[in-house]
Design a protein around this motif. Structure first.
Motif, short mmCIF file in Angstrom:
data_model
loop_
_atom_site.label_atom_id
_atom_site.label_comp_id
_atom_site.label_asym_id
_atom_site.label_seq_id
_atom_site.Cartn_x
_atom_site.Cartn_y
_atom_site.Cartn_z
N VAL A 285 -44.65 -3.42 8.11
CA VAL A 285 -45.47 -3.26 9.31
C VAL A 285 -46.79 -3.96 9.05
O VAL A 285 -47.47 -3.70 8.04
CB VAL A 285 -45.71 -1.78 9.64
CG1 VAL A 285 -46.72 -1.63 10.78
CG2 VAL A 285 -44.40 -1.10 10.01
N LYS B 271 -42.58 -6.08 11.53
CA LYS B 271 -43.07 -5.47 12.77
C LYS B 271 -44.56 -5.78 12.86
O LYS B 271 -45.31 -5.52 11.92
CB LYS B 271 -42.82 -3.97 12.76
CG LYS B 271 -43.28 -3.24 14.00
CD LYS B 271 -42.30 -3.37 15.14
CE LYS B 271 -41.10 -2.50 14.93
NZ LYS B 271 -40.22 -2.44 16.14
N SER C 177 -43.89 1.64 16.31
CA SER C 177 -42.56 1.93 15.76
C SER C 177 -41.62 2.52 16.81
O SER C 177 -40.53 3.00 16.48
CB SER C 177 -42.67 2.89 14.57
OG SER C 177 -43.21 4.13 14.98
#
Length: 489
Positions: free
Chosen positions: A147, A170, A479
Motif C-alpha cells: 500500500v 495499491k 482497501s
C-alpha cells in the motif's frame, strides 16, 4: 489514459521491501546538532507524522521524501521505528520543481488565483523529472501488493508513474490543499497530464466534498472517462478499461489529545499567564496564527482591527491583537511583497494607536514550538482565522482543542475546509471588511454562556474526529473496507 512511463520494476522481496509506504515532498525528520556536536535526526512535529507513524510501525513501513538539504545524497536510514528513504534534490530542483512549479504555479492556481500563477515549461519539465525520481524510489522498495500513500500537490504525477511501474501495488493520494473549479484549473497548460497523474491512484482524497466534485468535473470535461458517483472508470488511449479510481472527501484533523494534554500542563498554563501579563493584561486578546502567505487573509484581519480602533468600537488596552506570521517561501516575490504590506499596516496602526503602556498589535515574524503556541491559544479570548482560501486550516482545530475552559471564540472564514465541520464558529467572508469588523465585535462581546455552548459542540467534534481517525478512514476506504464515519455534531 496518458501517463509518463516508468520502467516496470520487479517487486522487492528482500529485507528492503516494505508493505506500507508514505511518499511526501519531505521526510518526517529534521537534522539537528546533538550535544556532542554531531548531526542527529529528530522526528518533525506535526499531525501527519503522528497519524502515520503507528501505521508504519505495525505494517513494516517506510517513508520516502527529500531530507531538506539540496545537492546532498543521504543513504536510507532508520529513525525510531520508521525506515526513511531520502530522495536527493539539487538546488536547481528546489528552485524549479518546488519554489517554481509547486509554489508559483500550482499553489496560486489551486487557491483561486489570489495571485497570478506563472507558467514556465522548464518548471513543468523539472516537476515531471522530480516526480519520476520519487516514483522510482518507491518502486524499488515496495513489497508485492504494498500500500502506497502519496501526499500532496508536489507529487501529483507519482500515482500514474507508479501504477505504470508497479501495477501490483495499491495507491492512495491525498491532496492537502483545495482543488480548484474547472474554470480555474483549465488555465493550466498541463491540466490533462496532472489529471492523468492523479487518476493513477485507486483513491484520491480531498479535504472537502466540493474539492472532490471539482476534480470529477474536470475529469468529465477534459479526459472523457465515465464517472459514476465518486468512481472514475479509467481507460487508456485505445479505450480499453484499465482500473477504477475513486475521489472522496476525507477531511484531515489534528493530534487532538496532544493539544489537550499540553493545555493541561502546569508549565504551559504558567506560560499562558506570563504572556497575558507581558501584553499588559488587556480585557480581550485576539490572536492570528498563520504562515506568512497571501492565502491566509492576514492583511484583511489587520485592516479590520485597525478600522475598529479608528471607529472607537475597540480601544488599545481594552483589546490587543497578537499576530504570529511564521516565515514562508521568502525567496518568492509575492511573499516578499506580502511581508512589506503586512509590516507596513502594523507599523501604521501601532503608530496611530499605541500608548506608552499598551500596543495595538504584537506582530511576531517567528516560528514557535507547539508548547508556546498552545500557551498563546489559551491566552486568546478570540482567534481570527480569516483565510481567503484554505484546504482545511488546522490552527482553528488546535485552538478549539486547547479551550479546556470552553470560553474562547473562533472567528472562521467560510472559505476554509474547517468551516464545513466547525459550524458553530462565527463564520465570515474575509473579503467583506465591514462584515469582518462586525464579527470581531460580536466575538469580543459574546456572553460567556453562548461562547461555552458553541465551543462545547466544536470540541465534541474535534475529540471524535482526530488525525488518527482521518488516516484510519482513508486507509480503510483505500482497501475497500466498509467504514462508518462519525455523524456531524
Amino acid at each position: 489514459m496518458r501517463s509518463t512511463t516508468v520502467t516496470v520494476a520487479t517487486p522487492a522481496t528482500s529485507a528492503n521491501a516494505y508493505d506500507f509506504i508514505v511518499v511526501a515532498n519531505r521526510l518526517p525528520v529534521d537534522r539537528k546538532i546533538g550535544a556532542d556536536g554531531e548531526p542527529v535526526w529528530q522526528r518533525s512535529p506535526g499531525g501527519l507524522v503522528t497519524a502515520l507513524a503507528p501505521v508504519m510501525e505495525n505494517n513494516d513501513g517506510a517513508w520516502v521524501g527529500w531530507h531538506g538539504a539540496p545537492d546532498e545524497t543521504v543513504e536510507p536510514f532508520d529513525q525510531g521505528n520508521m525506515h526513511l528513504v531520502p530522495v536527493p534534490l539539487s538546488a536547481e530542483d528546489v528552485e524549479m520543481y518546488y519554489e517554481g512549479f509547486s509554489n508559483a504555479t500550482l499553489w496560486p492556481l489551486y487557491h483561486d488565483v489570489i495571485v497570478p500563477p506563472e507558467y514556465h515549461r522548464t518548471w513543468w519539465d523539472r516537476y515531471e523529472r522530480v516526480n519520476r525520481r520519487f516514483a522510482e524510489a518507491v518502486s524499488e522498495i515496495a513489497a508485492p501488493n504494498a500500500v502506497v500513500w502519496v501526499q500532496d500537490y508536489q507529487l501529483q504525477l507519482v500515482p500514474a508513474m507508479l501504477r505504470s511501474a508497479r501495477p501490483d501495488v495499491k495507491i492512495g493520494f491525498f491532496n492537502h490543499i483545495p482543488f480548484p473549479p474547472y474554470e480555474i484549473f483549465a488555465q493550466l497548460p498541463w491540466r490533462a497530464r496532472i489529471l492523468d497523474g492523479l487518476l493513477g491512484a485507486d483513491l484520491v482524497g480531498f479535504q472537502r466534498q466540493s474539492d472532490a466534485n471539482n476534480f470529477l468535473r474536470s475529469i468529465r470535461r477534459l479526459r472523457g472517462h465515465i464517472v459514476r458517483g465518486s468512481a472514475v472508470h479509467v481507460h487508456d488511449d485505445a479505450g480499453t478499461p484499465t482500473h477504477i479510481s475513486r475521489a472522496e472527501a476525507h477531511p484531515i484533523s489534528i493530534d487532538t489529545q496532544r493539544i489537550i494534554d499540553l493545555a493541561k500542563s502546569p508549565e504551559v498554563q504558567e506560560r499562558a499567564k506570563q504572556i497575558r501579563s507581558e501584553l499588559g493584561n488587556p480585557d480581550t486578546v485576539l490572536l492570528g496564527v498563520d504562515r506568512l502567505d497571501y492565502t491566509k487573509g492576514i492583511a484583511h484581519r489587520i485592516k479590520a482591527f485597525g478600522e475598529l480602533l479608528d471607529d472607537g468600537r475597540l480601544s488599545v488596552g481594552q483589546a490587543c491583537l497578537v499576530q504570529v506570521a511564521s516565515p514562508s517561501r521568502e525567496r518568492v516575490g509575492s511573499y516578499l511583497n506580502l511581508r512589506e504590506e503586512v509590516e507596513g499596516l502594523v507599523g501604521r496602526i501601532n503608530g496611530e494607536h499605541d500608548t506608552l503602556s499598551h500596543t495595538a498589535i504584537r506582530y511576531l515574524h517567528h516560528s514557535y514550538p507547539v508548547e508556546e503556541m498552545v500557551a498563546m491559544y489559551m491566552v486568546a479570548d478570540v482567534i481570527l482565522v480569516t483565510a481567503l482560501r484554505d484546504g482545511m486550516n488546522l490552527v482553528a482545530k488546535e485552538y478549539v482543542a486547547s479551550q479546556d475552559d470552553q470560553v474562547g471564540v473562533l472567528v472562521l472564514s467560510e472559505f476554509t475546509g474547517a468551516a464545513d465541520q466547525l459550524r458553530h464558529a462565527i463564520q465570515v467572508n474575509p473579503h467583506d471588511i465591514d462584515g469582518l469588523k462586525d464579527a470581531i465585535v460580536q466575538a469580543v462581546e459574546m456572553p460567556e454562556a453562548e461562547a461555552k455552548r458553541r465551543m462545547r459542540i466544536m470540541r465534541r467534534h474535534i475529540l471524535s474526529q482526530d488525525v488518527t481517525r482521518w488516516s484510519e478512514t482513508f486507509l480503510r476506504s483505500l482497501s475497500n473496507e466498509e467504514i462508518e464515519v462519525g455523524a456531524e455534531k
